[in-house]
Design a protein around this motif. Structure first.
Motif, mmCIF file in Angstrom:
data_model
loop_
_atom_site.group_PDB
_atom_site.id
_atom_site.type_symbol
_atom_site.label_atom_id
_atom_site.label_comp_id
_atom_site.label_asym_id
_atom_site.label_seq_id
_atom_site.Cartn_x
_atom_site.Cartn_y
_atom_site.Cartn_z
ATOM 1 N N ILE A 192 0.806 -1.229 0.000
ATOM 2 C CA ILE A 192 0.000 0.000 0.000
ATOM 3 C C ILE A 192 0.834 1.272 0.000
ATOM 4 C CG2 ILE A 192 -1.979 -1.082 1.110
ATOM 5 C CD1 ILE A 192 -1.105 0.208 3.746
ATOM 6 N N GLY A 193 2.145 1.167 0.052
ATOM 7 C CA GLY A 193 2.993 2.353 -0.005
ATOM 8 C C GLY A 193 3.498 2.775 1.365
ATOM 9 N N LEU A 194 4.542 3.588 1.337
ATOM 10 C CA LEU A 194 5.224 4.000 2.559
ATOM 11 C C LEU A 194 4.346 4.879 3.440
ATOM 12 C CD1 LEU A 194 7.864 4.031 4.186
ATOM 13 C CD2 LEU A 194 8.524 6.046 2.892
ATOM 14 N N PHE A 195 3.695 5.875 2.857
ATOM 15 C CA PHE A 195 2.933 6.835 3.647
ATOM 16 C C PHE A 195 1.786 6.166 4.405
ATOM 17 C CE2 PHE A 195 -0.048 10.338 4.298
ATOM 18 C CZ PHE A 195 0.788 11.247 4.919
ATOM 19 N N LEU A 196 1.003 5.344 3.723
ATOM 20 C CA LEU A 196 -0.108 4.669 4.402
ATOM 21 C C LEU A 196 0.386 3.636 5.406
ATOM 22 C CD1 LEU A 196 -2.682 4.246 1.514
ATOM 23 C CD2 LEU A 196 -2.747 5.855 3.410
ATOM 24 N N SER A 197 1.477 2.950 5.089
ATOM 25 C CA SER A 197 2.047 1.983 6.040
ATOM 26 C C SER A 197 2.491 2.674 7.313
ATOM 27 C CB SER A 197 3.237 1.257 5.420
ATOM 28 O OG SER A 197 2.826 0.448 4.369
ATOM 29 N N LEU A 198 3.159 3.816 7.170
ATOM 30 C CA LEU A 198 3.596 4.559 8.349
ATOM 31 C C LEU A 198 2.416 5.097 9.155
ATOM 32 C CD1 LEU A 198 6.697 6.494 6.996
ATOM 33 C CD2 LEU A 198 6.665 4.506 8.503
ATOM 34 N N THR A 199 1.357 5.495 8.461
ATOM 35 C CA THR A 199 0.157 5.983 9.148
ATOM 36 C C THR A 199 -0.454 4.874 10.004
ATOM 37 O OG1 THR A 199 -0.274 7.499 7.319
ATOM 38 C CG2 THR A 199 -2.103 7.045 8.812
ATOM 39 N N ILE A 200 -0.607 3.701 9.425
ATOM 40 C CA ILE A 200 -1.166 2.565 10.162
ATOM 41 C C ILE A 200 -0.247 2.175 11.319
ATOM 42 C CG2 ILE A 200 -1.759 0.107 9.986
ATOM 43 C CD1 ILE A 200 -2.628 0.782 7.049
ATOM 44 N N MET A 201 1.074 2.149 11.051
ATOM 45 C CA MET A 201 2.027 1.781 12.088
ATOM 46 C C MET A 201 1.974 2.751 13.265
ATOM 47 S SD MET A 201 5.930 2.217 12.924
ATOM 48 C CE MET A 201 5.589 3.885 12.705
ATOM 49 N N LEU A 202 1.953 4.041 12.985
ATOM 50 C CA LEU A 202 1.936 5.029 14.057
ATOM 51 C C LEU A 202 0.662 4.909 14.893
ATOM 52 C CD1 LEU A 202 3.212 7.408 15.500
ATOM 53 C CD2 LEU A 202 2.167 8.919 13.797
ATOM 54 N N PHE A 203 -0.476 4.745 14.226
ATOM 55 C CA PHE A 203 -1.730 4.604 14.965
ATOM 56 C C PHE A 203 -1.697 3.356 15.856
ATOM 57 C CE2 PHE A 203 -5.959 2.866 15.543
ATOM 58 C CZ PHE A 203 -6.598 3.947 16.139
ATOM 59 N N CYS A 204 -1.276 2.222 15.287
ATOM 60 C CA CYS A 204 -1.224 0.978 16.069
ATOM 61 C C CYS A 204 -0.234 1.083 17.223
ATOM 62 C CB CYS A 204 -0.862 -0.196 15.163
ATOM 63 S SG CYS A 204 -2.180 -0.622 14.018
ATOM 64 N N TRP A 205 0.894 1.734 16.968
ATOM 65 C CA TRP A 205 1.901 1.906 18.020
ATOM 66 C C TRP A 205 1.313 2.702 19.188
ATOM 67 C CZ3 TRP A 205 7.197 0.451 17.289
ATOM 68 C CH2 TRP A 205 8.012 0.739 18.377
ATOM 69 N N LEU A 206 0.654 3.813 18.853
ATOM 70 C CA LEU A 206 0.085 4.653 19.902
ATOM 71 C C LEU A 206 -1.050 3.945 20.634
ATOM 72 C CD1 LEU A 206 0.046 8.092 18.055
ATOM 73 C CD2 LEU A 206 1.582 7.387 19.891
ATOM 74 N N LYS A 207 -1.899 3.248 19.901
ATOM 75 C CA LYS A 207 -3.063 2.604 20.505
ATOM 76 C C LYS A 207 -2.682 1.370 21.326
ATOM 77 C CE LYS A 207 -7.266 1.489 21.398
ATOM 78 N NZ LYS A 207 -7.395 1.604 22.820
ATOM 79 N N PHE A 208 -1.864 0.480 20.741
ATOM 80 C CA PHE A 208 -1.651 -0.815 21.373
ATOM 81 C C PHE A 208 -0.380 -0.890 22.219
ATOM 82 C CE2 PHE A 208 -4.156 -1.704 17.511
ATOM 83 C CZ PHE A 208 -5.338 -2.050 18.144
ATOM 84 N N LEU A 209 0.647 -0.154 21.866
ATOM 85 C CA LEU A 209 1.876 -0.203 22.656
ATOM 86 C C LEU A 209 1.942 0.912 23.698
ATOM 87 C CD1 LEU A 209 4.504 -1.144 19.935
ATOM 88 C CD2 LEU A 209 3.407 -2.628 21.599
ATOM 89 N N SER A 210 1.482 2.108 23.319
ATOM 90 C CA SER A 210 1.503 3.222 24.267
ATOM 91 C C SER A 210 0.193 3.355 25.041
ATOM 92 C CB SER A 210 1.790 4.535 23.536
ATOM 93 O OG SER A 210 3.061 4.486 22.934
#
Length: 151
Positions: free
Chosen positions: A95-113
């Motif tokens: 899906i590309g770098l920008f969307l991958s980073l968007t999903i990663m950041l959201f998941c990181w904040l929601k599930f890890l932080s």
């Protein structure tokens, strides 16, 4: 950190280094190309990991017992960031770098932080809007779009 994880991270760093040098331009006329920053970041990561692995080989006796003890000492929950990084590799191609980073950041904040959904979404939207404005609008750098050609 066990030698096994260092080896995995070294492979990921080498992949990013090869991918950024081979597929993205380092320079575009008189400005930075889309591959320069990933090349520098992955080269630094590879260099630091090589130094760390060499230090491990100097300090430790590497044998079967070392790897057995290392695997038993791993807290597998702490490997979530590594798993996320590996999923980014797959997402980057799909899906590309920008969307991958968007999903990663959201998941990181929601599930890890453990941020709330609203706070995770707001922070993610703000950070990605800033990155989009800097890299796409101001610097006009091409970002990898993936197989689906999104963003």
């Amino acid at each position: 950190m066990p030698l096994i994880i260092d080896g995995i991270l070294l492979c990921v760093g080498l992949y990013w280094l090869a991918a950024s040098v081979a597929t993205l331009p380092l320079w575009k006329g008189m400005s930075l190309g889309g591959g320069l920053l990933p090349t520098i970041a992955s080269a630094i990561m590879v260099l630091l990991l090589i130094v760390k692995v060499a230090g491990t080989f100097k300090r430790e006796k590497i044998n079967k017992a070392y790897f057995q003890d290392s695997i038993q000492a791993i807290n597998w929950k702490e490997l979530a960031p590594l798993a996320i990084g590996l999923l980014i590799l797959v997402g980057n191609r799909l899906i590309g770098l920008f969307l991958s980073l968007t999903i990663m950041l959201f998941c990181w904040l929601k599930f890890l932080s453990h941020y709330s959904v609203k706070r995770s979404a707001l922070v993610t939207a703000g950070v990605m809007l800033f990155l989009f404005c800097v890299f796409k609008l101001w610097l006009k750098l091409p970002l990898p779009k993936g197989l689906l050609g999104l963003v």
